[in-house]
Every structure is written in C-alpha cells, then in structure tokens.
Design a protein around this motif. Structure first.
Motif, PDB file in Angstrom:
ATOM      1  N   LEU A  19       0.827  -1.207   0.000  1.00 52.63           N
ATOM      2  CA  LEU A  19       0.000   0.000   0.000  1.00 52.63           C
ATOM      3  C   LEU A  19       0.862   1.258   0.000  1.00 52.63           C
ATOM      4  CD1 LEU A  19      -2.857   1.185   0.190  1.00 52.63           C
ATOM      5  CD2 LEU A  19      -2.590   1.146   2.668  1.00 52.63           C
ATOM      6  N   ALA A  20       1.943   1.255   0.782  1.00 50.34           N
ATOM      7  CA  ALA A  20       2.827   2.427   0.833  1.00 50.34           C
ATOM      8  C   ALA A  20       3.527   2.638  -0.496  1.00 50.34           C
ATOM      9  CB  ALA A  20       3.845   2.247   1.957  1.00 50.34           C
ATOM     10  N   SER A  21       4.006   1.585  -1.125  1.00 45.85           N
ATOM     11  CA  SER A  21       4.696   1.744  -2.399  1.00 45.85           C
ATOM     12  C   SER A  21       3.724   2.144  -3.508  1.00 45.85           C
ATOM     13  CB  SER A  21       5.435   0.465  -2.777  1.00 45.85           C
ATOM     14  OG  SER A  21       4.524  -0.593  -2.974  1.00 45.85           O
ATOM     15  N   TRP A  22       2.501   1.631  -3.476  1.00 49.82           N
ATOM     16  CA  TRP A  22       1.512   2.012  -4.481  1.00 49.82           C
ATOM     17  C   TRP A  22       1.133   3.476  -4.346  1.00 49.82           C
ATOM     18  CZ3 TRP A  22      -3.598   3.574  -3.546  1.00 49.82           C
ATOM     19  CH2 TRP A  22      -4.360   3.779  -4.697  1.00 49.82           C
ATOM     20  N   SER A  23       0.963   3.952  -3.113  1.00 49.36           N
ATOM     21  CA  SER A  23       0.575   5.345  -2.933  1.00 49.36           C
ATOM     22  C   SER A  23       1.720   6.278  -3.299  1.00 49.36           C
ATOM     23  CB  SER A  23       0.117   5.602  -1.498  1.00 49.36           C
ATOM     24  OG  SER A  23       1.181   5.398  -0.599  1.00 49.36           O
ATOM     25  N   LYS A  24       2.962   5.859  -3.090  1.00 48.59           N
ATOM     26  CA  LYS A  24       4.111   6.675  -3.476  1.00 48.59           C
ATOM     27  C   LYS A  24       4.204   6.750  -5.002  1.00 48.59           C
ATOM     28  CE  LYS A  24       8.130   8.690  -2.969  1.00 48.59           C
ATOM     29  NZ  LYS A  24       8.245  10.050  -2.518  1.00 48.59           N
ATOM     30  N   ARG A  26       1.823   6.393  -7.149  1.00 49.13           N
ATOM     31  CA  ARG A  26       0.642   7.017  -7.727  1.00 49.13           C
ATOM     32  C   ARG A  26       0.821   8.522  -7.854  1.00 49.13           C
ATOM     33  NH1 ARG A  26      -5.019   7.387  -4.787  1.00 49.13           N
ATOM     34  NH2 ARG A  26      -3.549   7.877  -3.168  1.00 49.13           N
ATOM     35  N   PHE A  27       1.587   9.138  -6.955  1.00 46.91           N
ATOM     36  CA  PHE A  27       1.742  10.585  -6.956  1.00 46.91           C
ATOM     37  C   PHE A  27       2.962  11.056  -7.735  1.00 46.91           C
ATOM     38  CE2 PHE A  27      -0.883  10.023  -3.116  1.00 46.91           C
ATOM     39  CZ  PHE A  27      -1.959  10.771  -3.535  1.00 46.91           C
TER      40      PHE A  27
END
Length: 49
Positions: A19-24, A26-27
């Motif tokens: 989740l942390a790598s996906w959110s990073k 994504r931006f």
C-alpha cells in the motif's frame, strides 16, 4: 517454524508495504523525473539586467 500467527503478521506487513509503495508511485508525475538543477545562466541571483 511457520505458524498461522507468523503468516498473518507477514501478510499484514506485506499489505502495508504494498500500500505504501503504491501510494508513493501514484503521486509521481512526469515533472518529478526532470533534473532539479538550475543552469548557471538561469539562476536568479546571477542574472544581469
């Protein structure tokens, strides 16, 4: 030994990391990949009027 508790903890940790790598990622936009250095002639403090 692999116990159900350890498997659960590992799955939760993997979910947090994913989740942390996906959110990073994504931006991240295309502008973030450009070099961040100023060229000497473009530096505001060195421009001559």
């Amino acid at each position: 030994m692999i116990t159900p508790t350890r498997v659960g903890v590992l799955l939760i940790l993997l979910l947090i990391i994913a989740l942390a790598s996906w959110s990073k990622l994504r931006f991240v936009d295309e502008d973030a990949q450009e070099p961040q250095r100023w060229r000497l002639e473009e530096y505001p403090g060195l421009q001559q009027n």
